[in-house]
Design a protein around this motif. Structure first.
Motif, mmCIF file in Angstrom:
data_model
loop_
_atom_site.group_PDB
_atom_site.id
_atom_site.type_symbol
_atom_site.label_atom_id
_atom_site.label_comp_id
_atom_site.label_asym_id
_atom_site.label_seq_id
_atom_site.Cartn_x
_atom_site.Cartn_y
_atom_site.Cartn_z
ATOM 1 N N THR A 250 7.887 227.794 -6.915
ATOM 2 C CA THR A 250 8.994 227.978 -7.801
ATOM 3 C C THR A 250 8.688 228.382 -8.907
ATOM 4 O OG1 THR A 250 9.789 225.623 -6.480
ATOM 5 C CG2 THR A 250 10.671 226.222 -8.606
ATOM 6 N N GLU A 286 5.654 221.835 1.251
ATOM 7 C CA GLU A 286 5.866 222.718 0.014
ATOM 8 C C GLU A 286 7.086 223.613 -0.047
ATOM 9 O OE1 GLU A 286 3.067 224.836 -3.294
ATOM 10 O OE2 GLU A 286 2.979 225.803 -1.145
ATOM 11 N N GLU A 287 7.698 223.307 -0.992
ATOM 12 C CA GLU A 287 9.152 224.062 -0.830
ATOM 13 C C GLU A 287 9.142 224.792 -2.101
ATOM 14 O OE1 GLU A 287 12.811 221.503 -0.204
ATOM 15 O OE2 GLU A 287 11.067 219.967 0.254
ATOM 16 N N LYS A 288 10.308 225.811 -1.661
ATOM 17 C CA LYS A 288 10.590 226.691 -3.229
ATOM 18 C C LYS A 288 12.084 226.192 -3.449
ATOM 19 C CE LYS A 288 11.333 231.306 -4.906
ATOM 20 N NZ LYS A 288 11.263 232.743 -4.669
ATOM 21 N N PHE A 289 12.086 225.749 -4.965
ATOM 22 C CA PHE A 289 13.364 225.190 -5.391
ATOM 23 C C PHE A 289 14.115 226.227 -6.302
ATOM 24 C CE2 PHE A 289 10.473 221.519 -4.841
ATOM 25 C CZ PHE A 289 11.486 220.631 -3.949
ATOM 26 N N ARG A 290 15.193 226.018 -6.419
ATOM 27 C CA ARG A 290 16.178 226.983 -7.238
ATOM 28 C C ARG A 290 15.678 227.037 -8.792
ATOM 29 N NH1 ARG A 290 22.151 225.352 -5.613
ATOM 30 N NH2 ARG A 290 21.298 223.068 -6.000
ATOM 31 N N ASP A 291 15.379 226.072 -9.167
ATOM 32 C CA ASP A 291 15.091 225.879 -10.586
ATOM 33 C C ASP A 291 14.106 224.742 -10.873
ATOM 34 O OD1 ASP A 291 16.684 223.494 -10.835
ATOM 35 O OD2 ASP A 291 18.554 224.986 -11.326
ATOM 36 N N ARG A 293 14.329 222.257 -12.715
ATOM 37 C CA ARG A 293 15.084 220.872 -12.775
ATOM 38 C C ARG A 293 15.132 220.363 -11.076
ATOM 39 N NH1 ARG A 293 21.309 220.473 -14.659
ATOM 40 N NH2 ARG A 293 20.382 221.181 -16.492
ATOM 41 N N GLU A 294 15.426 221.185 -10.211
ATOM 42 C CA GLU A 294 15.407 220.654 -8.792
ATOM 43 C C GLU A 294 13.915 220.410 -8.473
ATOM 44 O OE1 GLU A 294 16.712 223.315 -5.755
ATOM 45 O OE2 GLU A 294 18.819 222.635 -6.036
ATOM 46 N N LEU A 295 12.919 220.935 -8.964
ATOM 47 C CA LEU A 295 11.354 220.630 -8.805
ATOM 48 C C LEU A 295 11.086 219.484 -9.548
ATOM 49 C CD1 LEU A 295 8.738 221.489 -8.151
ATOM 50 C CD2 LEU A 295 8.308 222.813 -10.213
ATOM 51 N N SER A 297 13.005 217.024 -9.881
ATOM 52 C CA SER A 297 13.627 215.794 -9.133
ATOM 53 C C SER A 297 12.920 215.519 -8.029
ATOM 54 C CB SER A 297 15.195 216.127 -8.700
ATOM 55 O OG SER A 297 16.063 216.211 -9.939
ATOM 56 N N ALA A 298 12.273 216.546 -7.274
ATOM 57 C CA ALA A 298 11.449 216.442 -6.221
ATOM 58 C C ALA A 298 10.247 215.630 -6.514
ATOM 59 C CB ALA A 298 11.106 217.889 -5.726
#
Length: 314
Positions: A250, A286-291, A293-295, A297-298
């Motif tokens: 991200t 592992e994930e790629k978040f949009r921004d 803020r999403e990171l 929250s995760a």
């Protein structure tokens, strides 16, 4: 435990091996329960014969050497760093570990010379334990039969070691890797006989975790790890936490995996500390978040789930 290094070719036996040694040979990646049974047999035989106990291992892993520039992708992921492997051998009671540099010269050593120069003259082998499928020497030409013939000529005893099975599954480094890649930490622990750990020294990072309210201890990984994702962890000496193993897709993506550990209730800097991180449960990939803020929250969800894990297992 005494640790020695070198090819041993053309060398006299290291100091302290004058009475001979009980020896075993292998990569011992992970030092799993099958390895531990073999190490226990070596130490037991050494006591019986009143000689030293010794493990001959290799650095790098032969499959890494033969993979050349593609080793990072094609060679198996290492379960343990050399330092950790040696510590586990020492804990098993082994008196000496010899780390042979596996290079082009060593790989080209004929099987007969491996026996004569490495086992007999280099290590002073009086008793040797290997598996029936053990291969050695240039082109893997040496086998158990060659060792049987050499044992009579060089006056050392040879013993074959049987596989170890847990719940019907053969214990092997490959099986441990498969369990870790699947996120099955309980199966990996059964095979290993101990919790899977990664250790390393904390280095400075970008401070992103601190900016998000979750400071992390960053441990660079020199080699590809056998697992990836977000995990519940326990850091020896520092307590529970949550960790990420990956490339941070991200923000500030990395070329090589990094271990990032957020330790609960810890407000001190750990730069330069050598940490041992025990992996207890996988939370997610592992994930790629949009921004960012999403990171964040995760991360909040990961921390909450990890805290719930410790509340259940406290």
């Amino acid at each position: 435990m005494v640790v020695t290094h070198g090819t041993l070719t053309g060398a006299a036996a290291p100091p302290g091996t004058g009475n001979g040694q009980a020896v075993t040979i292998g990569n011992f990646d992970g030092v799993h329960r099958g390895h531990r049974a073999l190490l226990d047999r070596v130490t037991s035989k050494a006591r019986e014969l009143k000689i030293g106990s010794c493990v001959l291992t290799f650095e790098p892993h032969p499959r890494e050497f033969f993979s050349g520039e593609d080793a990072e992708k094609s060679a198996p992921a290492r379960l343990t760093r050399l330092r950790d492997k040696l510590e586990l051998m020492a804990a098993a009671g082994i008196g000496r570990a010899h780390v042979a540099r596996f290079d082009a010269r060593f790989a080209a050593l004929p099987a007969a010379d491996f026996i004569d120069q490495v086992l007999v003259r280099g290590l002073g082998t009086r008793w040797l334990a290997v598996g029936r499928d053990f291969r050695f020497g240039k082109g893997r030409a040496g086998d158990y039969g060659a060792l049987e013939t050499a044992a009579g000529r060089h006056h050392f005893k040879l013993e074959s070691v049987a596989d170890v099975a847990i719940d019907g599954e053969r214990v092997s480094s490959s099986a441990v890797r498969a369990a870790l890649q699947a996120g099955d930490l309980r199966r990996a622990e059964r095979l290993l006989g101990h919790t899977y750990t990664i250790s390393g020294r904390v280095a400075h990072g970008t401070k992103l975790g601190r900016d998000l309210g979750y400071p992390t201890a960053n441990i660079p990984l020199r080699r590809r790890p056998p697992l990836a994702g977000i995990y519940v962890v326990e850091v020896e000496g520092f307590g529970p936490g949550v960790a990420s193993v990956g490339t941070r897709p991200t923000v500030n993506p990395l070329a090589r995996p990094l271990l990032e550990v957020h330790i609960f209730n810890l407000n001190e800097d750990l730069y330069g500390e050598h940490l041992r991180v025990c992996f207890l449960e996988k939370l997610r990939d592992e994930e790629k978040f949009r921004d960012v803020r999403e990171l964040k929250s995760a991360i909040e969800r990961d921390v909450r789930r990890a805290q719930e894990y410790f509340a259940r297992h406290g």
